[in-house]
Design a protein around this motif. Structure first.
Motif, PDB file in Angstrom:
ATOM      1  N   THR A   8      30.559   4.535  42.622  1.00  0.00           N
ATOM      2  CA  THR A   8      31.490   5.371  43.379  1.00  0.00           C
ATOM      3  C   THR A   8      31.958   6.579  42.561  1.00  0.00           C
ATOM      4  OG1 THR A   8      33.608   5.340  44.592  1.00  0.00           O
ATOM      5  CG2 THR A   8      33.471   3.999  42.610  1.00  0.00           C
ATOM      6  N   SER A   9      32.387   7.624  43.255  1.00  0.00           N
ATOM      7  CA  SER A   9      33.074   8.759  42.619  1.00  0.00           C
ATOM      8  C   SER A   9      34.527   8.840  43.062  1.00  0.00           C
ATOM      9  CB  SER A   9      32.376  10.081  42.979  1.00  0.00           C
ATOM     10  OG  SER A   9      31.103  10.171  42.390  1.00  0.00           O
ATOM     11  N   ASP A  11      38.484   7.854  43.282  1.00  0.00           N
ATOM     12  CA  ASP A  11      39.447   7.269  42.347  1.00  0.00           C
ATOM     13  C   ASP A  11      40.860   7.072  42.886  1.00  0.00           C
ATOM     14  OD1 ASP A  11      40.378   9.868  42.454  1.00  0.00           O
ATOM     15  OD2 ASP A  11      40.418  10.171  40.280  1.00  0.00           O
ATOM     16  N   LYS A  19      45.299   4.290  40.986  1.00  0.00           N
ATOM     17  CA  LYS A  19      43.903   4.677  40.807  1.00  0.00           C
ATOM     18  C   LYS A  19      42.964   3.518  41.135  1.00  0.00           C
ATOM     19  CE  LYS A  19      44.399   8.926  39.446  1.00  0.00           C
ATOM     20  NZ  LYS A  19      43.934  10.011  40.335  1.00  0.00           N
ATOM     21  N   GLY A  21      38.291   2.869  41.619  1.00  0.00           N
ATOM     22  CA  GLY A  21      36.993   3.317  41.139  1.00  0.00           C
ATOM     23  C   GLY A  21      36.013   2.170  41.193  1.00  0.00           C
ATOM     24  N   PRO A  51      31.753   8.305  36.454  1.00  0.00           N
ATOM     25  CA  PRO A  51      32.428   7.715  37.621  1.00  0.00           C
ATOM     26  C   PRO A  51      33.785   7.145  37.204  1.00  0.00           C
ATOM     27  CG  PRO A  51      30.401   6.499  37.078  1.00  0.00           C
ATOM     28  CD  PRO A  51      30.673   7.457  35.955  1.00  0.00           C
ATOM     29  N   PRO A  52      34.754   7.119  38.103  1.00  0.00           N
ATOM     30  CA  PRO A  52      36.072   6.601  37.748  1.00  0.00           C
ATOM     31  C   PRO A  52      36.057   5.073  37.624  1.00  0.00           C
ATOM     32  CG  PRO A  52      36.003   7.157  40.081  1.00  0.00           C
ATOM     33  CD  PRO A  52      34.696   7.595  39.505  1.00  0.00           C
ATOM     34  N   ASP A  54      38.077   1.568  37.685  1.00  0.00           N
ATOM     35  CA  ASP A  54      39.320   0.961  38.164  1.00  0.00           C
ATOM     36  C   ASP A  54      40.088   0.448  36.944  1.00  0.00           C
ATOM     37  OD1 ASP A  54      41.256  -1.003  39.050  1.00  0.00           O
ATOM     38  OD2 ASP A  54      40.242  -0.962  40.998  1.00  0.00           O
ATOM     39  N   GLY A 104      36.552   1.655  45.232  1.00  0.00           N
ATOM     40  CA  GLY A 104      36.115   3.031  45.472  1.00  0.00           C
ATOM     41  C   GLY A 104      35.043   3.207  46.543  1.00  0.00           C
TER      42      GLY A 104
END
Length: 224
Positions: A8-9, A11, A19, A21, A51-52, A54, A104
């Motif tokens: 995923t991208s 966030d 937040k 991700g 990528p973010p 989590d 995400g």
């Protein structure tokens, strides 16, 4: 053996101000199952780059042997920091695709046209497709070659409604993975909450939760 892993991208955890991700264990465990088996792994995400993560998956109580290995693996960290853009991915170059979860994907990959294009190409050529935890949400808008939802009449699993309730996000997520899979005609099944549970139907592998990450990747590897 070339495997594509898609992250995923996204966030933002809805409008909570928190937040989200991808979930670290759901990336690290499959990454090493595949890598140790000799697979060449390409990482991709909608926006490309890092990528973010989590933040909850980075807490001490969420760490596993695989996440600790990742934190000491400069090559893996460099690969994760420079994921390819999904729009540039040609699915013809890969033998299988795997989606790690985290919340995400419910916001971006479930609707991403390139993700949908890639999964549909894998399905059309009968190549293995894997997804764990929230990542089966990426099948929401994916069709099979017959025009029906990809998961219709197939054995599938994914993060349960009771697990979502357990983390207190039932009213935050854009949809519930269990409900969506059922609505799309999937034969949804599940194990105990938080225990490993994986289903394989043809070339489609789904895992229920973070604990299912390693087993789901092993099932994908068996198909390869």
């Amino acid at each position: 053996m070339h495997v594509l892993m898609i992250l995923t991208s996204h966030d933002e955890l809805g409008d909570t101000g928190e937040k989200t991700g991808f979930w670290l264990e759901e990336f690290a465990a499959p990454y090493y199952v595949l890598k140790d088996a000799g697979a060449q792994i390409t990482l991709a995400s909608p926006k490309g780059g890092q990528p973010p993560l989590d933040p909850k998956s980075d807490s001490e109580d969420a760490q596993t042997e695989d996440t600790r290995r990742f934190k000491n693996d400069d090559d893996a960290q460099a690969a994760l920091a420079s994921t390819h853009k999904l729009s540039e991915i040609d699915p013809a170059g890969y033998d299988a695709v795997f989606y790690p979860g985290g919340h995400g994907p419910l916001w971006d990959l479930a609707h991403d046209p390139d993700s949908i294009r890639i999964i549909e190409a894998f399905a059309a050529h009968d190549r293995p497709i894997g997804a764990v935890c929230h990542a089966p949400g990426v099948f929401k808008n994916v069709k099979g070659t017959d025009g029906d939802p990809l998961v219709k009449d197939r054995k599938v699993t994914g993060f349960t409604n009771t697990e979502e309730e357990g983390v207190g996000l039932t009213d935050v997520v854009p949809f519930l993975v269990e409900d969506m899979l059922k609505e799309n005609g999937g034969h949804y099944d599940k194990g105990d909450d938080w225990a490993s549970f994986v289903l394989t139907d043809g070339k489609l592998v789904t895992g229920q939760n973070p604990a299912s990450s390693k087993e789901a990747a092993q099932a994908l590897l068996k198909l390869l």
